[in-house]
Design a protein around this motif. Sequence first.
Motif, PDB file in Angstrom:
ATOM      1  N   GLY A 171       0.775  -1.218   0.000  1.00 21.93           N
ATOM      2  CA  GLY A 171       0.000   0.000   0.000  1.00 21.93           C
ATOM      3  C   GLY A 171       0.810   1.273   0.000  1.00 21.93           C
ATOM      4  N   GLY A 172       1.991   1.249  -0.633  1.00 20.60           N
ATOM      5  CA  GLY A 172       2.820   2.443  -0.722  1.00 20.60           C
ATOM      6  C   GLY A 172       3.786   2.627   0.428  1.00 20.60           C
ATOM      7  N   ASP A 173       3.866   1.672   1.334  1.00 20.32           N
ATOM      8  CA  ASP A 173       4.785   1.758   2.479  1.00 20.32           C
ATOM      9  C   ASP A 173       6.198   1.416   2.005  1.00 20.32           C
ATOM     10  OD1 ASP A 173       6.314   1.318   4.795  1.00 20.32           O
ATOM     11  OD2 ASP A 173       4.595   0.564   5.931  1.00 20.32           O
ATOM     12  N   ARG A 174       6.993   2.444   1.724  1.00 21.74           N
ATOM     13  CA  ARG A 174       8.327   2.238   1.156  1.00 21.74           C
ATOM     14  C   ARG A 174       9.238   1.464   2.099  1.00 21.74           C
ATOM     15  NH1 ARG A 174      10.660   1.537  -3.423  1.00 21.74           N
ATOM     16  NH2 ARG A 174       9.558   3.337  -4.311  1.00 21.74           N
ATOM     17  N   ALA A 175       9.215   1.761   3.378  1.00 23.35           N
ATOM     18  CA  ALA A 175      10.099   1.074   4.331  1.00 23.35           C
ATOM     19  C   ALA A 175       9.785  -0.420   4.374  1.00 23.35           C
ATOM     20  CB  ALA A 175       9.958   1.694   5.717  1.00 23.35           C
ATOM     21  N   ARG A 176       8.503  -0.752   4.392  1.00 22.95           N
ATOM     22  CA  ARG A 176       8.117  -2.165   4.421  1.00 22.95           C
ATOM     23  C   ARG A 176       8.476  -2.855   3.112  1.00 22.95           C
ATOM     24  NH1 ARG A 176       2.072  -4.585   5.738  1.00 22.95           N
ATOM     25  NH2 ARG A 176       2.777  -6.710   6.284  1.00 22.95           N
ATOM     26  N   ALA A 177       8.305  -2.162   2.004  1.00 25.01           N
ATOM     27  CA  ALA A 177       8.661  -2.732   0.706  1.00 25.01           C
ATOM     28  C   ALA A 177      10.162  -2.995   0.619  1.00 25.01           C
ATOM     29  CB  ALA A 177       8.215  -1.804  -0.412  1.00 25.01           C
ATOM     30  N   ASP A 178      10.971  -2.032   1.049  1.00 23.36           N
ATOM     31  CA  ASP A 178      12.424  -2.201   0.989  1.00 23.36           C
ATOM     32  C   ASP A 178      12.901  -3.321   1.892  1.00 23.36           C
ATOM     33  OD1 ASP A 178      12.587  -0.139  -0.826  1.00 23.36           O
ATOM     34  OD2 ASP A 178      13.248   1.357   0.633  1.00 23.36           O
ATOM     35  N   ALA A 179      12.206  -3.537   3.012  1.00 23.52           N
ATOM     36  CA  ALA A 179      12.614  -4.568   3.972  1.00 23.52           C
ATOM     37  C   ALA A 179      12.529  -5.972   3.380  1.00 23.52           C
ATOM     38  CB  ALA A 179      11.758  -4.477   5.227  1.00 23.52           C
ATOM     39  N   VAL A 180      11.666  -6.148   2.377  1.00 19.24           N
ATOM     40  CA  VAL A 180      11.527  -7.469   1.740  1.00 19.24           C
ATOM     41  C   VAL A 180      12.870  -7.944   1.187  1.00 19.24           C
ATOM     42  CG1 VAL A 180      10.480  -8.692  -0.215  1.00 19.24           C
ATOM     43  CG2 VAL A 180       9.096  -7.137   1.180  1.00 19.24           C
ATOM     44  N   TYR A 181      13.643  -7.008   0.647  1.00 21.95           N
ATOM     45  CA  TYR A 181      14.888  -7.367  -0.040  1.00 21.95           C
ATOM     46  C   TYR A 181      16.125  -7.177   0.838  1.00 21.95           C
ATOM     47  CZ  TYR A 181      11.521  -6.514  -3.777  1.00 21.95           C
ATOM     48  OH  TYR A 181      10.398  -6.523  -4.570  1.00 21.95           O
TER      49      TYR A 181
END
Length: 262
Positions: free
Chosen positions: A195-205
């Motif tokens: 949902g646009g949460d950049r920090a959570r998205a980056d944490a995946v990788y």
Amino acid sequence: MDGMRAVVTGASSGIGAATVRGLRAAGWDVLAVARREDRLAALAAETGATTFVADVTSDADVAALRDHVARSGGAHALVNNAGGAKGLASVEESELDDWAWMFEVNVLGVKRVTSALLPLLRRGAQERGVADIVNVTSIAGHVAYVGGGGYNAAKFAAHALTEVLRLELNGEPIRVIEVAPGMVRTDEFALVRFGGDRARADAVYEGVPEPLVAEDIAGVIVDAVSKPPHVDLDLIVVKPVAQAAPYRLAKGPLAVRPADRS
């Protein structure tokens, strides 16, 4: 590939845009299809591809796409790339609206576009000797994982659709190819999922050594449609070396284990 034309959906970013670039570099004419006109315009300026603005979840848009392809030169390959994930909640707690969106874009979108363009691909097969339908699915369509619920279900369905289509087209010179990527770091996949949460998205990788990038998958797609007409790469699973399964990722540098001297 002079005179050969491919239609690529979900072409405004990520794997779709990379596939447009790869096919153009290999000599294909490409019709890039997506919802975002500004991004398509930039891609056209960069690559020389032509573009068409359409949402694969819209019957009217897909009908208009079919008519445009018919009028403007037909098609010899279709890359069904449009798709995506929303959320990582449990089956119990996840939102039905997220599931509905994932089925619309990952399953029904593939069905809409394939049904619409298949008569044109048959004509393309007569001209070229073979036509290609490439469905970009995911390893999430082959192996379930906690939190995958709706995305697993949608991609399992897309995998089943692909297998059934291959059976139905048996006897025709049409290759049905499934490309199932593992972890691919793109600008938008995880961002949309969260949902646009950049920090959570980056944490995946975070900490994963060399996840795949969009160009890795695009290269596989270009190779598959460039094979001799009698060669069909039915299912291609592509993962980074660090990923053994959707739920098992190595973190930190890859290293050979010391030999057991016991």
